[in-house]
Design a protein around this motif. Structure first.
Motif, PDB file in Angstrom:
ATOM      1  N   GLN A  16      12.797  41.410  70.075  1.00 23.69           N
ATOM      2  CA  GLN A  16      13.631  40.657  71.011  1.00 23.69           C
ATOM      3  C   GLN A  16      15.014  41.301  71.113  1.00 23.69           C
ATOM      4  O   GLN A  16      15.544  41.846  70.145  1.00 23.69           O
ATOM      5  N   SER A  17      15.598  41.190  72.305  1.00 19.58           N
ATOM      6  CA  SER A  17      16.875  41.849  72.561  1.00 19.58           C
ATOM      7  C   SER A  17      18.070  41.006  72.150  1.00 19.58           C
ATOM      8  O   SER A  17      19.162  41.538  71.956  1.00 19.58           O
ATOM      9  N   SER A  18      17.891  39.695  72.015  1.00 17.69           N
ATOM     10  CA  SER A  18      18.998  38.828  71.633  1.00 17.69           C
ATOM     11  C   SER A  18      18.498  37.769  70.664  1.00 17.69           C
ATOM     12  O   SER A  18      17.300  37.517  70.541  1.00 17.69           O
ATOM     13  N   PHE A  19      19.480  37.139  69.976  1.00 16.30           N
ATOM     14  CA  PHE A  19      19.163  36.152  68.955  1.00 16.30           C
ATOM     15  C   PHE A  19      20.029  34.916  69.185  1.00 16.30           C
ATOM     16  O   PHE A  19      21.030  34.949  69.898  1.00 16.30           O
ATOM     17  N   LYS A  20      19.636  33.831  68.538  1.00 17.40           N
ATOM     18  CA  LYS A  20      20.421  32.600  68.568  1.00 17.40           C
ATOM     19  C   LYS A  20      21.226  32.483  67.267  1.00 17.40           C
ATOM     20  O   LYS A  20      20.812  33.002  66.222  1.00 17.40           O
TER      21      LYS A  20
ATOM     22  N   PRO B  51      26.560  28.130  71.610  1.00 15.77           N
ATOM     23  CA  PRO B  51      27.224  27.217  72.543  1.00 15.77           C
ATOM     24  C   PRO B  51      28.741  27.408  72.494  1.00 15.77           C
ATOM     25  O   PRO B  51      29.267  28.043  71.573  1.00 15.77           O
ATOM     26  N   PRO B  52      29.471  26.842  73.454  1.00 13.99           N
ATOM     27  CA  PRO B  52      30.936  26.959  73.455  1.00 13.99           C
ATOM     28  C   PRO B  52      31.546  26.419  72.166  1.00 13.99           C
ATOM     29  O   PRO B  52      31.095  25.413  71.617  1.00 13.99           O
ATOM     30  N   LYS B  53      32.601  27.101  71.703  1.00 14.05           N
ATOM     31  CA  LYS B  53      33.283  26.719  70.469  1.00 14.05           C
ATOM     32  C   LYS B  53      34.780  26.664  70.733  1.00 14.05           C
ATOM     33  O   LYS B  53      35.331  27.528  71.415  1.00 14.05           O
ATOM     34  N   ARG B  54      35.438  25.654  70.189  1.00 10.06           N
ATOM     35  CA  ARG B  54      36.884  25.518  70.332  1.00 10.06           C
ATOM     36  C   ARG B  54      37.600  26.412  69.331  1.00 10.06           C
ATOM     37  O   ARG B  54      37.067  26.729  68.272  1.00 10.06           O
TER      38      ARG B  54
ATOM     39  N   ASN C 208      28.626  32.322  74.341  1.00  7.52           N
ATOM     40  CA  ASN C 208      27.688  33.352  74.788  1.00  7.52           C
ATOM     41  C   ASN C 208      26.322  32.674  74.971  1.00  7.52           C
ATOM     42  O   ASN C 208      25.785  32.139  74.001  1.00  7.52           O
ATOM     43  N   PRO C 209      25.789  32.641  76.188  1.00  8.03           N
ATOM     44  CA  PRO C 209      26.263  33.332  77.388  1.00  8.03           C
ATOM     45  C   PRO C 209      27.515  32.704  77.997  1.00  8.03           C
ATOM     46  O   PRO C 209      28.045  31.728  77.477  1.00  8.03           O
ATOM     47  N   ALA C 210      27.977  33.301  79.117  1.00  2.00           N
ATOM     48  CA  ALA C 210      29.218  32.868  79.754  1.00  2.00           C
ATOM     49  C   ALA C 210      29.163  31.382  80.101  1.00  2.00           C
ATOM     50  O   ALA C 210      28.129  30.877  80.557  1.00  2.00           O
ATOM     51  N   PRO C 211      30.270  30.669  79.882  1.00  6.62           N
ATOM     52  CA  PRO C 211      30.280  29.224  80.135  1.00  6.62           C
ATOM     53  C   PRO C 211      30.707  28.887  81.564  1.00  6.62           C
ATOM     54  O   PRO C 211      31.270  29.709  82.287  1.00  6.62           O
ATOM     55  N   THR C 212      30.436  27.641  81.935  1.00  7.73           N
ATOM     56  CA  THR C 212      31.012  27.040  83.138  1.00  7.73           C
ATOM     57  C   THR C 212      31.979  25.957  82.686  1.00  7.73           C
ATOM     58  O   THR C 212      31.875  25.452  81.565  1.00  7.73           O
ATOM     59  N   ALA C 213      32.942  25.602  83.563  1.00  2.00           N
ATOM     60  CA  ALA C 213      33.976  24.658  83.161  1.00  2.00           C
ATOM     61  C   ALA C 213      34.274  23.681  84.286  1.00  2.00           C
ATOM     62  O   ALA C 213      34.168  24.014  85.469  1.00  2.00           O
TER      63      ALA C 213
ATOM     64  N   VAL D 260      33.457  22.354  78.811  1.00  2.00           N
ATOM     65  CA  VAL D 260      32.961  23.732  78.894  1.00  2.00           C
ATOM     66  C   VAL D 260      31.527  23.731  78.379  1.00  2.00           C
ATOM     67  O   VAL D 260      31.251  23.201  77.294  1.00  2.00           O
ATOM     68  N   SER D 261      30.604  24.325  79.134  1.00  2.00           N
ATOM     69  CA  SER D 261      29.187  24.263  78.745  1.00  2.00           C
ATOM     70  C   SER D 261      28.471  25.554  79.121  1.00  2.00           C
ATOM     71  O   SER D 261      28.902  26.298  80.015  1.00  2.00           O
ATOM     72  N   ASN D 262      27.404  25.828  78.402  1.00  2.00           N
ATOM     73  CA  ASN D 262      26.421  26.841  78.799  1.00  2.00           C
ATOM     74  C   ASN D 262      25.046  26.286  78.471  1.00  2.00           C
ATOM     75  O   ASN D 262      24.907  25.114  78.099  1.00  2.00           O
ATOM     76  N   GLU D 263      24.028  27.088  78.575  1.00  2.00           N
ATOM     77  CA  GLU D 263      22.664  26.584  78.420  1.00  2.00           C
ATOM     78  C   GLU D 263      22.342  26.156  76.994  1.00  2.00           C
ATOM     79  O   GLU D 263      21.313  25.524  76.746  1.00  2.00           O
ATOM     80  N   LEU D 264      23.226  26.469  76.041  1.00  2.00           N
ATOM     81  CA  LEU D 264      22.974  26.105  74.643  1.00  2.00           C
ATOM     82  C   LEU D 264      23.740  24.871  74.193  1.00  2.00           C
ATOM     83  O   LEU D 264      23.488  24.356  73.098  1.00  2.00           O
ATOM     84  N   GLY D 265      24.691  24.401  74.990  1.00  2.00           N
ATOM     85  CA  GLY D 265      25.446  23.223  74.579  1.00  2.00           C
ATOM     86  C   GLY D 265      26.764  23.123  75.319  1.00  2.00           C
ATOM     87  O   GLY D 265      27.016  23.849  76.297  1.00  2.00           O
TER      88      GLY D 265
END
Length: 440
Positions: free
Chosen positions: A132-136, A226-229, A255-260, A315-320
């Motif tokens: 796999q190319s990426s990890f969690k 997921p996004p982190k403060r 990571n990946p890029a978030p939306t806000a 702030v969110s992405n697909e992981l949280g």
């Protein structure tokens, strides 16, 4: 009769073993073309000296310096049988022996050392347990570094970018290659991946005596999270001015890029093309590199009610997702906060830097020392309190029910004299002992 020859053989063996040849070094690793000195020594003079290097045997004479292997040492008369190998050859890999005559008897003495002619390994290989190319974040990751066909085996070290990895490193395994004196080394690494690993290069480095520099093989790690403060609690934006443009900047990691999206009162503001006269504009998260993003809300003109309001950022992405409460302030940002926000400590709502805290601690210590010195001086009538003591006498025949003098007066000077007798201590108060009246 067969017992006698056997006993004689054991006797000769014991005699020979008692005469030991000291050889240095006992092991050596050299490249092809390198120089090597092998020194053999016995504690008595010798008249001959031979050295076997590879398939060849060389008679070493101090006067002959023209061979590929020549004499080296202070002289045979000192029991030194040294050999200088001017240029090591590939075929000389193996044992090197020196042969000297015994001090007594007819059996020559021999000593042997091990020469390893270094041969560089092939390019190292980095093998992972998955394609796999990426990890969690939190994934368990395993990798193996293999450095084949070296003589001797290569040395393997692991790095994460420029930082050496020490944890999660397994014991290296060295295996000889079938039908060869070459060796392959392999070593495993296991690691639980974190957000800090994202974007870094996992490096396996092979070092070897036959290499001019290390050989590296690397893989860049991609870790999603997921996004982190960046700081806990409510965020305060300082330095805004009433009537001027205000920018609310919040830094997050993702990571990946978030939306806000921002919540301003009852209005939800998301990044999208806005009219030129829009009072509030949200910008797309700006990637700062390394998974850090700057999320910005622009107030075209800061009003007083804006300072009294709390702004909410999601702030969110697909992981949280992560949510923030943001307040505005027209005050300048505290100097300690500017210097290093990681050292800020909130004490009853006042933010203090590490330098300010250290100053407060020192001031408190000085104050405590000063108070202790004052109490000590007052208690012992020293220094500035030395002149305050005075003597208080109680005349004979005074009424025993009369009021006692003040405590300080009873204590008196450092060495008081009392005409009316000694004091008896009762608790914390000293009372004079009344003497019986004596007729004159």
């Amino acid at each position: 009769m067969a017992v006698f020859p056997a006993l004689f053989g054991f006797f000769l063996l014991a005699v020979v073993k008692g005469q030991v040849v000291d050889i240095t070094p006992r092991e050596a690793v050299r490249r092809v073309g390198d120089e090597l000195i092998v020194q053999c020594k016995v504690p008595y003079p010798i008249d001959s000296c031979r050295m076997t290097v590879g398939p060849n045997s060389y008679r070493l004479l101090p006067t002959n310096q023209d061979e590929e292997v020549v004499y080296s040492g202070n002289g045979l008369q000192f029991g030194e049988c040294g050999g200088l190998i001017k240029h090591v050859r590939e075929e000389w890999n193996g044992n090197i022996s020196c042969v000297v005559p015994p001090q007594s008897g007819s059996i020559e003495l021999t000593a042997t050392m091990q020469l390893t002619v270094a041969r560089p390994p092939l390019q190292p290989l980095l093998i992972t347990d998955t394609h796999q190319s990426s990890f969690k974040e939190g994934d368990y990751f395993m990798a193996q570094c293999v450095v084949p066909s070296g003589r001797p085996a290569a040395k393997v070290t692991w790095y994460l970018d420029d930082e050496p990895l020490l944890e999660g490193i397994h014991q290296a395994v060295i295996r000889p290659e079938p039908g060869s004196d070459l060796k392959t080394i392999s070593q495993n690494l296991s690691r639980t991946l974190s957000a800090d690993d994202n974007g870094k290069r996992l490096i396996c480095r092979a070092e070897h005596e036959a290499l001019d520099g290390p050989k590296d093989v690397a893989r860049q790690l991609v870790v999603e999270y997921p996004p982190k403060r960046m700081e806990a609690g409510q965020i305060t934006i300082f330095g805004l001015k009433i009537g001027e443009e205000g920018r609310l900047n919040v830094t997050v990691r993702a990571n990946p890029a978030p939306t806000a999206s921002w919540t301003v009162g009852d209005l939800v503001v998301s990044p999208r093309p806005a009219a030129d006269d829009a009072a509030v504009v949200a910008l797309e998260p700006e990637h700062l590199g390394g998974g850090y993003y700057n999320v910005t809300l622009i107030l075209q003109r800061v009003a007083k009610e804006d300072v009294d309001r709390t702004y909410y950022l999601r702030v969110s992405n697909e992981l949280g997702q992560e949510e923030f409460a943001v307040r505005l302030s027209t005050m300048d940002e505290p100097a300690a906060r500017k210097a290093n926000s990681s050292y800020l400590i909130d004490v009853y709502g006042v933010e203090l830097g590490s330098g300010a805290i250290a100053g407060i601690v020192v001031a408190v210590l000085i104050l405590l020392i000063a108070v202790s010195l004052i109490v000590f001086a007052k208690a012992t009538d020293r220094w500035c309190f030395g002149g305050r003591s005075h003597r208080t006498d109680i005349p004979d025949g005074a009424d025993s029910e009369a009021p006692l003098p003040p405590h300080d007066d009873i204590k008196g000077s450092e060495n008081p004299t009392h005409d009316h007798g000694e004091y008896i201590s009762n608790g914390n108060t000293k009372h004079p002992e009344k003497k019986p009246d004596t007729a004159v």
